[in-house]
Scaffold this motif. Structure first.
Motif, PDB file in Angstrom:
ATOM      1  N   UNK A 137      20.670  12.461  32.765  1.00  0.00           N
ATOM      2  CA  UNK A 137      19.671  13.383  32.203  1.00  0.00           C
ATOM      3  C   UNK A 137      18.237  12.944  32.515  1.00  0.00           C
ATOM      4  N   UNK A 138      17.316  13.888  32.339  1.00  0.00           N
ATOM      5  CA  UNK A 138      15.885  13.625  32.571  1.00  0.00           C
ATOM      6  C   UNK A 138      15.080  14.183  31.403  1.00  0.00           C
ATOM      7  N   UNK A 139      13.864  13.661  31.251  1.00  0.00           N
ATOM      8  CA  UNK A 139      12.904  14.284  30.331  1.00  0.00           C
ATOM      9  C   UNK A 139      12.387  15.526  31.052  1.00  0.00           C
ATOM     10  N   UNK A 140      12.833  16.708  30.594  1.00  0.00           N
ATOM     11  CA  UNK A 140      12.518  17.948  31.309  1.00  0.00           C
ATOM     12  C   UNK A 140      11.437  18.783  30.614  1.00  0.00           C
ATOM     13  N   UNK A 141      10.926  18.277  29.487  1.00  0.00           N
ATOM     14  CA  UNK A 141       9.922  19.051  28.757  1.00  0.00           C
ATOM     15  C   UNK A 141      10.497  20.246  28.027  1.00  0.00           C
ATOM     16  N   UNK A 142      11.823  20.355  28.020  1.00  0.00           N
ATOM     17  CA  UNK A 142      12.491  21.521  27.431  1.00  0.00           C
ATOM     18  C   UNK A 142      13.639  21.047  26.531  1.00  0.00           C
ATOM     19  N   UNK A 143      14.814  20.853  27.100  1.00  0.00           N
ATOM     20  CA  UNK A 143      15.931  20.362  26.285  1.00  0.00           C
ATOM     21  C   UNK A 143      15.638  18.957  25.766  1.00  0.00           C
ATOM     22  N   UNK A 144      15.064  18.122  26.631  1.00  0.00           N
ATOM     23  CA  UNK A 144      14.598  16.780  26.237  1.00  0.00           C
ATOM     24  C   UNK A 144      13.087  16.765  26.445  1.00  0.00           C
ATOM     25  N   UNK A 145      12.308  17.141  25.421  1.00  0.00           N
ATOM     26  CA  UNK A 145      10.872  17.366  25.615  1.00  0.00           C
ATOM     27  C   UNK A 145      10.043  16.104  25.802  1.00  0.00           C
ATOM     28  N   UNK A 146      10.602  14.937  25.462  1.00  0.00           N
ATOM     29  CA  UNK A 146       9.806  13.704  25.529  1.00  0.00           C
ATOM     30  C   UNK A 146      10.769  12.540  25.687  1.00  0.00           C
ATOM     31  N   UNK A 147      10.229  11.343  25.824  1.00  0.00           N
ATOM     32  CA  UNK A 147      11.092  10.165  25.871  1.00  0.00           C
ATOM     33  C   UNK A 147      11.980  10.143  24.622  1.00  0.00           C
ATOM     34  N   UNK A 148      13.283   9.865  24.807  1.00  0.00           N
ATOM     35  CA  UNK A 148      14.204   9.937  23.657  1.00  0.00           C
ATOM     36  C   UNK A 148      13.759   9.124  22.436  1.00  0.00           C
ATOM     37  N   UNK A 149      13.091   7.993  22.672  1.00  0.00           N
ATOM     38  CA  UNK A 149      12.674   7.155  21.533  1.00  0.00           C
ATOM     39  C   UNK A 149      11.659   7.871  20.633  1.00  0.00           C
ATOM     40  N   UNK A 150      11.029   8.934  21.167  1.00  0.00           N
ATOM     41  CA  UNK A 150      10.018   9.662  20.391  1.00  0.00           C
ATOM     42  C   UNK A 150      10.569  10.941  19.767  1.00  0.00           C
ATOM     43  N   UNK A 151      11.893  11.128  19.821  1.00  0.00           N
ATOM     44  CA  UNK A 151      12.466  12.402  19.364  1.00  0.00           C
ATOM     45  C   UNK A 151      13.329  12.267  18.111  1.00  0.00           C
ATOM     46  N   UNK A 152      13.294  11.101  17.462  1.00  0.00           N
ATOM     47  CA  UNK A 152      14.202  10.900  16.323  1.00  0.00           C
ATOM     48  C   UNK A 152      13.833  11.730  15.094  1.00  0.00           C
ATOM     49  N   UNK A 153      12.636  12.311  15.079  1.00  0.00           N
ATOM     50  CA  UNK A 153      12.325  13.248  13.986  1.00  0.00           C
ATOM     51  C   UNK A 153      13.258  14.463  14.053  1.00  0.00           C
TER      52      UNK A 153
END
Length: 554
Positions: A306-322
């Motif tokens: 996977x990649x940070x695509x700005x869509x499904x994964x909008x940011x680095x995973x460590x910043x998405x735990x909210x």
């Protein structure tokens, strides 16, 4: 004679219920009912259920158009097009977006059951929902887990390799097609599972290795809000160093060269790729084993992801735990998850008289920490050699190599994910485990504990399905794991549910970091605290603060 007939009629009348034909959004489905070992217990199995249409090349999945009549759902469908294990050819099909459903039945039809959706592993390169047939049934056959835990089990296909994860890092080929497939499957389950006796408001996503990282990505994506309630990751998370492509365009250009599509003009190159043969593209994404001989590590081979695509994964995973704050989360690793990879990087660790030196250990660290340059090697070696003594035995050095690879690839990223979840949770619970049942793989040294993937046979109830190749201790372990996992799916607490467990497993919080050691002898003393904290602290604090070197220097 009359009594025998009467008994037969009574038994047949009291046999387990079965679903028969089920109405879904696409049409009617008919599965197969399998009797289980206990009286009045069976499992309805639906194989090859379409959850999306045949996907376009590097396009998101679209709804299935449906069918007329009754679809016989009694055979597994093709896996998604992929390289074989030996990387010499391809197998599978582009028509591959199917799932399988296992519904336990008692005397009455099941209603409102918890649902557990499984995502397979395979380095984002290979694998299938019915992978690895061992003595008949697939490794991921859900009948035993569904029956023992009284849950509906669903296994899902998704695109892998070049067709699932190629990306230019921008809108032209955004990537993450395999993650979108998983999302489409989860959405289909939520819309349709009530017809099978499942509770659409109580879905748990679980997976192993790349499937665990996938479950982690699903949990972190903003698109998952309200789609499921709980997540279990086994031996992999979105934060694992192998779970994310950092430089996708470089890999796309490499694959373009292999299939004769390299052009200076990127748009022309992408047009050529889109017109290329899917089999050739799939072979273009195979692992280049020769790349690591003498330089690098196994981790360098795991390129498509996977990649940070700005869509499904909008940011680095460590910043998405909210985004994960409302999901109950359970995660862990196997005690020797890294051993099989360490055996490729440092082959002598598995040889009886294999010679291993401190230089071999530091050589492995050089390969793993090259993004930090040479500064990290000495500090890491200090941490891992602290228990060696003056003249360490070869076995101690060999186990250290396996520990380094386990920590770096699996254990430390999982601990970071657990802590981030506990720190961001809004009422959801967090549970940590270490699976350390001794390996059953013949030929490995005596010090080898739980190898990567060895947890799955117990979770999927193989000691019950094929009892002749297991001992009673393996059935005990299988019973414990199914109990904890399905209780968690039912209530969000592995201790509470329909199944009794051998010991209370406390939740991990901001202030306390308990974990359960899982093997065939679980007691109160199986609960410990601060798993490998010295090593976790090293990688999360000391190592992460070291400056990274530029890509040209690597």
């Amino acid at each position: 004679m009359f009594l025998v007939l009467l008994l037969g009629v009574c038994l047949s009348a009291a046999s387990a219920a079965k679903l028969g034909v089920v109405q879904t959004e696409g049409g009617q489905l008919q599965g197969k009912n399998h009797r289980m070992s206990l009286l009045f217990r069976s499992v309805d199995v639906f194989k090859g259920v379409p959850f999306a249409d045949v996907p376009g090349k590097w396009e998101k999945p679209t709804p299935h158009p449906g069918w007329s009549g009754i679809l016989k759902a009694d055979k597994y469908r093709d896996r998604c097009l992929q390289v074989t294990l030996l990387q010499t050819k391809t197998k599978g099909s582009e028509d591959c977006l199917y799932l399988n459903i296992f519904v336990p039945q008692g005397r009455k039809l099941s209603k409102n059951l918890p649902v557990m959706v499984y995502l397979f592993g395979g380095a984002f390169l290979l694998g299938a929902s019915n992978d690895l047939a061992i003595l008949g049934d697939s490794l991921y056959d859900g009948k035993e887990m569904a029956d023992h835990g009284d849950v509906i089990v669903v296994s899902v296909n998704y695109r892998v390799g070049t067709l699932g994860f190629l990306s230019t890092g921008d809108a032209r080929l955004p990537g993450n097609y395999g993650l979108w497939d998983q999302h489409a499957a989860l959405s289909w389950v939520r819309r349709n599972i009530a017809a099978f006796g499942g509770n659409p408001d109580n879905i748990t996503v679980f997976g192993q290795s790349a499937g665990a990282a996938s479950a982690s990505f699903q949990m972190l994506s903003p698109y998952s809000k309200g789609l499921f309630r709980r997540v279990i990751t086994q031996c992999g998370v979105a934060l694992s160093p192998w779970a994310l492509q950092r430089n996708p365009m470089a890999l796309t250009k490499k694959i373009a060269r292999k299939v004769g599509c390299w052009r200076k003009d990127e748009d022309e190159m992408i047009t050529c790729l889109k017109m290329s043969d899917p089999v050739g593209l799939t072979m273009g994404g195979k692992i280049d084993v020769l790349l690591i001989l003498g330089k690098g590590t196994v981790m360098d081979l795991m390129e498509l992801a996977p990649v940070v695509d700005g869509d499904f994964i909008p940011d680095d995973p460590s910043k998405l735990f909210h985004n994960a704050a409302e999901f109950d989360y359970m995660a862990g690793v196997n005690s020797m998850d890294g051993h099989i990879f360490a055996g490729v990087d440092v082959p002598s660790i598995n040889m009886k008289n294999g010679n291993i030196t401190v230089k071999d250990v530091s050589g492995l660290l050089v390969g793993l920490t090259k993004e930090k340059g040479t500064t990290a090697v000495d500090s890491a070696l200090d941490v891992y050699s602290s228990h060696w003594g003056i003249a360490p035995e070869p076995e101690v050095l060999k186990k250290t190599v396996a520990d380094i690879e386990t920590d770096f690839l699996f254990l430390v990223p999982t601990q970071i994910a657990l802590n981030l979840h506990a720190n961001n949770t809004s009422g959801a619970r967090t549970y940590s485990y270490l699976f350390n049942m001794k390996t059953r793989i013949p030929g490995f040294p005596r010090w080898v504990e739980a190898e990567h993937g060895e947890d799955l046979q117990y979770l999927f109830g193989k000691p019950f399905a094929t009892p002749l190749v297991y001992f009673p201790r393996h059935r005990d372990l299988s019973k414990y794991m199914i109990a904890y996992w399905t209780n968690f799916a039912r209530t969000g607490d592995p201790n509470e549910g329909n199944s009794r467990v051998p010991a209370t497993w406390p939740a991990l919080t901001k202030a306390h970091r308990p974990y359960l050691t899982i093997n065939h002898k679980i007691t109160k003393s199986s609960v410990s605290y601060d798993l490998r904290s010295n090593y976790v602290t090293y990688w999360t604090d000391t190592y992460s603060r070291l400056p990274s070197v530029s890509r040209e220097e690597i």
